[in-house]
Scaffold this active site. Structure first.
Site, PDB file in Angstrom:
ATOM      1  N   THR A  62      -1.228  -1.298 -10.405  1.00 48.12           N
ATOM      2  CA  THR A  62      -2.670  -1.097 -10.316  1.00 48.12           C
ATOM      3  C   THR A  62      -3.091  -0.013 -11.306  1.00 48.12           C
ATOM      4  O   THR A  62      -2.297   0.849 -11.658  1.00 48.12           O
ATOM      5  CB  THR A  62      -3.023  -0.667  -8.876  1.00 48.12           C
ATOM      6  OG1 THR A  62      -2.702  -1.725  -7.989  1.00 48.12           O
ATOM      7  CG2 THR A  62      -4.481  -0.291  -8.728  1.00 48.12           C
ATOM      8  N   ARG A  88      -6.163 -12.711  -0.080  1.00 51.66           N
ATOM      9  CA  ARG A  88      -5.690 -11.379   0.307  1.00 51.66           C
ATOM     10  C   ARG A  88      -6.482 -10.305  -0.423  1.00 51.66           C
ATOM     11  O   ARG A  88      -6.728 -10.385  -1.624  1.00 51.66           O
ATOM     12  CB  ARG A  88      -4.204 -11.242  -0.016  1.00 51.66           C
ATOM     13  CG  ARG A  88      -3.588  -9.902   0.406  1.00 51.66           C
ATOM     14  CD  ARG A  88      -3.473  -8.933  -0.745  1.00 51.66           C
ATOM     15  NE  ARG A  88      -2.785  -7.694  -0.380  1.00 51.66           N
ATOM     16  CZ  ARG A  88      -2.610  -6.649  -1.178  1.00 51.66           C
ATOM     17  NH1 ARG A  88      -3.067  -6.702  -2.432  1.00 51.66           N
ATOM     18  NH2 ARG A  88      -1.982  -5.569  -0.766  1.00 51.66           N
ATOM     19  N   ILE A  89      -6.894  -9.278   0.294  1.00 47.44           N
ATOM     20  CA  ILE A  89      -7.601  -8.135  -0.281  1.00 47.44           C
ATOM     21  C   ILE A  89      -6.773  -6.890  -0.011  1.00 47.44           C
ATOM     22  O   ILE A  89      -6.353  -6.645   1.124  1.00 47.44           O
ATOM     23  CB  ILE A  89      -9.010  -7.987   0.315  1.00 47.44           C
ATOM     24  CG1 ILE A  89      -9.861  -9.200  -0.059  1.00 47.44           C
ATOM     25  CG2 ILE A  89      -9.680  -6.704  -0.173  1.00 47.44           C
ATOM     26  CD1 ILE A  89     -11.198  -9.260   0.647  1.00 47.44           C
ATOM     27  N   GLY A  90      -6.521  -6.114  -1.052  1.00 46.71           N
ATOM     28  CA  GLY A  90      -5.738  -4.899  -0.912  1.00 46.71           C
ATOM     29  C   GLY A  90      -6.599  -3.669  -0.763  1.00 46.71           C
ATOM     30  O   GLY A  90      -7.784  -3.735  -0.410  1.00 46.71           O
ATOM     31  N   ASP A  91      -6.015  -2.519  -1.077  1.00 40.52           N
ATOM     32  CA  ASP A  91      -6.740  -1.252  -0.904  1.00 40.52           C
ATOM     33  C   ASP A  91      -7.700  -0.945  -2.042  1.00 40.52           C
ATOM     34  O   ASP A  91      -8.674  -0.207  -1.856  1.00 40.52           O
ATOM     35  CB  ASP A  91      -5.738  -0.105  -0.796  1.00 40.52           C
ATOM     36  CG  ASP A  91      -4.973   0.112  -2.101  1.00 40.52           C
ATOM     37  OD1 ASP A  91      -5.261   1.080  -2.829  1.00 40.52           O
ATOM     38  OD2 ASP A  91      -4.082  -0.698  -2.401  1.00 40.52           O
ATOM     39  N   THR A 100      -2.641   3.943  -5.526  1.00 45.66           N
ATOM     40  CA  THR A 100      -1.864   2.793  -5.980  1.00 45.66           C
ATOM     41  C   THR A 100      -0.610   2.696  -5.142  1.00 45.66           C
ATOM     42  O   THR A 100      -0.084   3.703  -4.665  1.00 45.66           O
ATOM     43  CB  THR A 100      -1.481   2.940  -7.466  1.00 45.66           C
ATOM     44  OG1 THR A 100      -0.584   1.890  -7.822  1.00 45.66           O
ATOM     45  CG2 THR A 100      -0.795   4.265  -7.753  1.00 45.66           C
ATOM     46  N   GLY A 101      -0.131   1.460  -4.946  1.00 42.92           N
ATOM     47  CA  GLY A 101       1.095   1.286  -4.181  1.00 42.92           C
ATOM     48  C   GLY A 101       0.949   0.200  -3.147  1.00 42.92           C
ATOM     49  O   GLY A 101       0.294  -0.820  -3.375  1.00 42.92           O
ATOM     50  N   GLU A 102       1.533   0.403  -1.981  1.00 38.95           N
ATOM     51  CA  GLU A 102       1.503  -0.586  -0.907  1.00 38.95           C
ATOM     52  C   GLU A 102       0.117  -0.578  -0.267  1.00 38.95           C
ATOM     53  O   GLU A 102      -0.228   0.311   0.516  1.00 38.95           O
ATOM     54  CB  GLU A 102       2.581  -0.284   0.130  1.00 38.95           C
ATOM     55  CG  GLU A 102       2.672  -1.334   1.225  1.00 38.95           C
ATOM     56  CD  GLU A 102       3.604  -0.926   2.347  1.00 38.95           C
ATOM     57  OE1 GLU A 102       3.339  -1.333   3.488  1.00 38.95           O
ATOM     58  OE2 GLU A 102       4.590  -0.208   2.077  1.00 38.95           O
ATOM     59  N   GLY A 103      -0.673  -1.578  -0.612  1.00 43.16           N
ATOM     60  CA  GLY A 103      -2.071  -1.594  -0.204  1.00 43.16           C
ATOM     61  C   GLY A 103      -2.276  -1.524   1.284  1.00 43.16           C
ATOM     62  O   GLY A 103      -3.166  -0.818   1.780  1.00 43.16           O
TER      63      GLY A 103
END
Length: 323
Positions: A194, A222-225, A244-247
């Site tokens: 990201t 799918r929607i992340g952070d 950034t990272g594991e949403g």
């Protein structure tokens, strides 16, 4: 006020076998983006304009996972997302599910400036984009051969991939061998690349922006952070933060907002706040963030093996790093 400061990132979590030429390429891109931001700040552009300008550059270059070069869904398509936030009045805009918008961060800015809403997604966001006359591209523009090959490997491994540029099936491994989980389900090891930028200008105004293509082989929809204000992006009168990272872990921990919260309610400075949330708010999640304060401080933190990042201050400090 301590003058302007800027930080950029290209994602947390780096393949430990990443070739040196790829590392050098990433450093050159991060340096170029810092130079663009520094030039804009020296020209007295406000922080909100600078974060948009820098993230547009990152989206246009296919190296990281945003705009052109975004990761692919399970169907081989691109669904991009972005958000932007202006600290002084906590104005914000966010978009997700984009398939044709060349620069998602600029559409997020238009949601903030030209609509009565804070968040638009999928067909509604793209209809708004057409009405606003933003630059559009066919979905194929965003798809690179590297990502097509990585999606094939992800499907062979029956896995959602975090680092979509891991070069071999052997490196990816099977989902059940990784030892990591997302919402109780097995995943592979590395974090998505990201992109984001945070800025405080010489007036002490903070802003933040984040953009991504999400996870490789993700479910459609799918929607992340990254487009979620308070999770992947946050700015207020105290600070600006991009994560950034594991949403899913970032969403659960409201990571970016928590930096501002512990500064406000616990009285921590920026570096203390970043350190606190990385150590205490992610549970078993893997993530990183960049942040600036209204006082001209700049900080980054991560609990992954590395994070593509760079930062600079008006006082002459400048650094680009990976590990």
């Amino acid at each position: 006020m301590g003058g302007w400061a800027i930080a950029v990132h290209g994602g947390a979590g780096i393949d430990p076998n990443l070739p040196k030429e790829r590392q050098d390429e990433a450093k050159r891109l991060l340096t170029r983006c810092l130079d663009i931001g520094i030039s804009a700040l020296r020209s007295n552009l406000p922080a909100i304009d600078v974060v948009e300008l820098v993230v547009r550059e990152l989206e246009t270059d296919p190296l990281f996972n945003s705009g052109r070069g975004s990761s692919l869904t399970e169907k081989g398509t691109v669904e991009m997302e972005a958000s932007i936030m202006d600290g002084p009045k906590r104005r914000c805009g966010a978009v997700s599910g984009l398939t044709k918008v060349k620069n998602p961060v600029s559409l997020a800015r238009l949601v903030m400036d030209k609509s009565p809403h804070s968040y638009l997604s999928f067909s509604g966001a793209e209809e708004f984009a057409r009405k606003q006359g933003v630059e559009l591209e066919e979905n194929e523009y965003f798809i690179t051969q590297d990502n097509v090959e990585m999606l094939k490997l992800a499907k062979e491994a029956n896995s959602i991939l975090f680092d979509y540029r891991i070069p071999t099936v052997g490196t990816c491994g099977s989902a059940t061998d990784s030892g990591l989980q997302m919402n109780g389900l097995p995943i592979s090891v590395y974090a998505p690349e990201t992109v984001g930028c945070v800025v405080v200008d010489k007036e002490g105004r903070c802003a933040a922006a984040t953009s991504t293509g999400g996870l490789m082989n993700k479910m459609t929809g799918r929607i992340g952070d990254s487009p979620i204000i308070g999770a992947g992006t946050y700015a207020c009168e105290l600070c600006g933060v991009s994560c950034t990272g594991e949403g899913e872990a970032i969403i659960r921990s409201t990571l970016s907002r928590d930096v501002a919260a512990v500064m406000e309610y616990k009285g921590l400075n920026l570096h203390e706040a970043v350190d606190y949330v990385i150590k205490n708010r992610l549970d078993e999640g893997k993530a990183g963030l960049i942040a600036v304060s209204k006082n001209g401080e700049v900080a980054c933190g991560f609990n992954t093996n590395g994070m593509f990042r760079g930062c600079a201050t008006e006082g002459g400090f400048m650094e680009v790093g990976l590990w």
